[in-house]
Design a protein around this motif. Structure first.
Motif, PDB file in Angstrom:
ATOM      1  N   ILE A  15       0.814  -1.220   0.000  1.00  0.00           N
ATOM      2  CA  ILE A  15       0.000   0.000   0.000  1.00  0.00           C
ATOM      3  C   ILE A  15       0.848   1.271   0.000  1.00  0.00           C
ATOM      4  O   ILE A  15       0.311   2.376   0.060  1.00  0.00           O
ATOM      5  CB  ILE A  15      -0.987   0.037   1.195  1.00  0.00           C
ATOM      6  CG1 ILE A  15      -0.238   0.194   2.522  1.00  0.00           C
ATOM      7  CG2 ILE A  15      -1.875  -1.208   1.203  1.00  0.00           C
ATOM      8  CD1 ILE A  15      -1.155   0.596   3.678  1.00  0.00           C
ATOM      9  N   ILE A  46      -6.567  -5.136  -1.047  1.00  0.00           N
ATOM     10  CA  ILE A  46      -5.345  -4.332  -1.055  1.00  0.00           C
ATOM     11  C   ILE A  46      -5.571  -3.047  -1.860  1.00  0.00           C
ATOM     12  O   ILE A  46      -5.013  -1.985  -1.543  1.00  0.00           O
ATOM     13  CB  ILE A  46      -4.128  -5.151  -1.567  1.00  0.00           C
ATOM     14  CG1 ILE A  46      -2.847  -4.638  -0.918  1.00  0.00           C
ATOM     15  CG2 ILE A  46      -3.978  -5.140  -3.075  1.00  0.00           C
ATOM     16  CD1 ILE A  46      -2.633  -5.046   0.502  1.00  0.00           C
ATOM     17  N   THR A  50      -5.200   0.669  -0.376  1.00  0.00           N
ATOM     18  CA  THR A  50      -4.365   1.654  -1.066  1.00  0.00           C
ATOM     19  C   THR A  50      -5.129   2.961  -1.292  1.00  0.00           C
ATOM     20  O   THR A  50      -4.593   4.056  -1.075  1.00  0.00           O
ATOM     21  CB  THR A  50      -3.875   1.075  -2.407  1.00  0.00           C
ATOM     22  OG1 THR A  50      -3.175  -0.149  -2.154  1.00  0.00           O
ATOM     23  CG2 THR A  50      -2.965   2.037  -3.131  1.00  0.00           C
ATOM     24  N   ASN A  53      -5.308   4.634   1.884  1.00  0.00           N
ATOM     25  CA  ASN A  53      -3.995   5.137   2.283  1.00  0.00           C
ATOM     26  C   ASN A  53      -3.668   6.486   1.636  1.00  0.00           C
ATOM     27  O   ASN A  53      -2.977   7.311   2.234  1.00  0.00           O
ATOM     28  CB  ASN A  53      -2.910   4.107   1.945  1.00  0.00           C
ATOM     29  CG  ASN A  53      -1.639   4.330   2.741  1.00  0.00           C
ATOM     30  OD1 ASN A  53      -1.685   4.840   3.858  1.00  0.00           O
ATOM     31  ND2 ASN A  53      -0.506   3.981   2.156  1.00  0.00           N
ATOM     32  N   ALA A 197      -6.135   0.782   7.399  1.00  0.00           N
ATOM     33  CA  ALA A 197      -5.869   0.223   6.076  1.00  0.00           C
ATOM     34  C   ALA A 197      -6.011  -1.304   6.081  1.00  0.00           C
ATOM     35  O   ALA A 197      -6.626  -1.886   5.181  1.00  0.00           O
ATOM     36  CB  ALA A 197      -4.475   0.639   5.595  1.00  0.00           C
TER      37      ALA A 197
END
Lengths: 283, 283
Positions: A15, A46, A50, A53, A197
């Protein structure tokens, strides 16, 4: 585990985002990671982590995530991408974001592969209650870890999964299930302290409900996933590297799409997140 | 009811949009409608329906709505607004949209008050099933219509509501409820044939779960709502002007926010939509 080992966790590597610089303050550069490969493109969890993030890394972030919706517009190709996180409205204690993840096409023009909206807020203590109590299940140490047969998607090796009920069918084209509910214990492998996350990624951990319901491994793809974070940062920190209990079930299958509604509790029985998604299926 | 009467339904008047013209092909002009006023700004359901309508009116629309997420970034002020619907990715049989509703600030600069993402698709027949069957409840004609006391929000007069269980508390500061579940029959008043826009609006019909759970009328505001449309256009047409059974409950209340998960069935027991929202509360 040392700080060095933590820093090199494959989740953090996947990430990781680099700010594009002052000329494009909302842009962050990242790249797909082979450890998180799914059948086509990366594991959807994921990608969700991301997108989140990009907001978490943004210097204008206010508060903590409360809500995240990720739309999977097209498969992410192996390689670099740009995540653009735009704070579209900042209020006194809340903030709304639009995120777009793009990859260049053959002519170098950016093509959208993922969109997301994120709502963040400064939270404060209020009345608290859980109206969806954690079901009574055996402790994680009393449940066998799911063995992974050869050839499964690479990202599955990134998790420790201990199915309690509603596990993946052992025989395809076998007997269909009368229900679509799965319960399992899960955590990162190797263990990693829970954060927003990783909780977003874990919200996408459940195998497709249609596979359970039909015992047929038909082609599927999540098109939209929403996560509501009931936990704040302090509750996540207290959860640490413990197991989460995940529960998911479909409510309807119709004309090529089904939904999934899910919950994630920590071992103390706190409901950390509720999550929903709608999934394409072909049969 | 004549076509003229249908055309003048207050729901259609409220979500009406006018294309801004060739210079801004994604922009549509609309205005708030006094018949749909809530305590502050319009009923969230009518805002959701308006955001969806911008996609439904767009000449580039592909297919029918499958998923809608609306983020309420700020209260919509009385008056005109612009809805911008951008098709960010069009695939062979699916399409992803980002919608932003803006109003000018004092300097005339557009300020975002609502964002939305919409996923549309060409659907086709597949395996169908409902894993969330309609609960056994009395028929709508056997349930009394809820009287509206003076001073309630204007938009409530636009619906016929017949609470089955978990109705709004009759005494505030009275006995709190041990649960947060509500079931009610509902439809437009006057009746109007169901479509995607009205189903989106009805997804926001439930009074705040915290009011039921606490029997306290604390300030609240939905920050994000998602609707998954399991029904296609043909199922909506078959539902027509019949009643829908709505069910909603909270899963968690924590640090100023609670969630709500809900279902809407038609009288035939078909699950037309599932819906989720996260709501700010103050106490």
């Amino acid at each position: 585990m040392t700080d060095t080992a933590l820093a090199s966790h494959l989740f953090d590597a996947a990430i990781a985002l680099t700010p594009a610089g002052n000329a494009a303050p909302n842009d962050f550069h990242g790249a797909t990671h082979p450890a998180w490969q799914n059948m086509v493109g990366p594991f959807g969890g994921i990608t969700a982590a991301t997108a989140l993030n990009a907001v978490l890394q943004h210097p204008r972030l206010l508060g903590e995530p409360v809500s995240l919706t990720v739309n999977y517009a097209a498969a992410t190709a192996d390689g670099p991408f740009t995540a653009t996180a735009r704070p579209v409205r900042t209020n006194r204690s809340t903030q709304h974001w639009i995120v777009e993840i793009t990859q260049p096409d053959a002519e170098g023009q950016p093509q959208v592969c993922t969109t997301a909206t994120v709502f963040t807020a400064l939270r404060r203590e209020t009345f608290s209650a859980t109206d969806m109590p954690m079901p009574a299940v055996p402790a994680p140490t009393d449940v066998a870890r799911q063995p992974l047969p050869p050839g499964v998607a690479e990202w599955l090796h990134r998790y420790e999964l201990r199915p309690v009920s509603g596990g993946i069918p052992m025989r395809w084209e076998g007997q269909a299930s009368a229900h679509s509910q799965t319960r399992l214990w899960l955590r990162d492998d190797p263990p990693r302290a829970l954060d927003f996350a990783s909780l977003a990624a874990m919200s996408d951990i459940f195998f497709p409900r249609i596979w359970l319901r039909r015992a047929r491994r038909v082609p599927v793809g999540t098109v939209s996933m929403t996560v509501y974070f009931h936990a704040d940062g302090a509750m996540l920190a207290a959860t640490g590297r413990g197991h989460l209990l995940g529960q998911a079930q479909a409510q309807a299958f119709h004309h090529g799409y089904f939904d999934q509604t899910g919950q994630l509790w920590n071992e103390a029985g706190q409901l950390l997140a509720t999550t929903h998604q709608v999934v394409y299926f072909k049969e």
